[in-house]
Write a protein that holds these residues in place. Structure first.
Motif: not given
Length: 114
Positions: A1-21
């Motif tokens: 199985m090749i996983k693709t993952q989904f979660g919820i961002i509690e506090d979105i930051e407009e200028t942040q570049t998100y990384s794998y976590n």
């Protein structure tokens, strides 16, 4: 199985570049090859962002990180709920529940591609 993952961002930051976590966002996963391939044409219509809010796009960053805005979540939820396999896959049910939670709380979701 090749996983693709989904979660919820509690506090979105407009200028942040998100990384794998995925642990930070309490992600649920589904099989990319089973579901994303089948949903691809519908997913391409969703307004999203790739890696940060300064990169508007459509669909999912298949090999990267996607931010899914609250306005796109109802359409994403419809894609998931209309899949007949939801009756057989607990991970798909968890994804539907996560989307519903994000909708109720007006939160962004994050997607980690393969």
């Amino acid at each position: 199985m090749i996983k693709t993952q989904f979660g919820i961002i509690e506090d979105i930051e407009e200028t942040q570049t998100y990384s794998y976590n995925p642990e930070k966002y309490h992600c649920t996963f589904i099989d990319d090859e089973v579901y994303i391939d089948d949903w691809w044409n519908q997913l391409r219509l969703l307004k999203t962002y790739f890696h940060n809010l300064n990169r508007p796009e459509f669909g999912l960053a298949r090999y990267g990180i996607t931010l899914i805005s609250p306005e796109s979540l109802p359409a994403f939820q419809e894609i998931v709920l209309s899949d007949k396999r939801i009756q057989e896959d607990d991970n798909l049910v968890k994804l539907a529940e996560t989307i519903q939670d994000a909708i109720c709380r007006n939160k962004y979701m994050i997607h980690f591609g393969i």
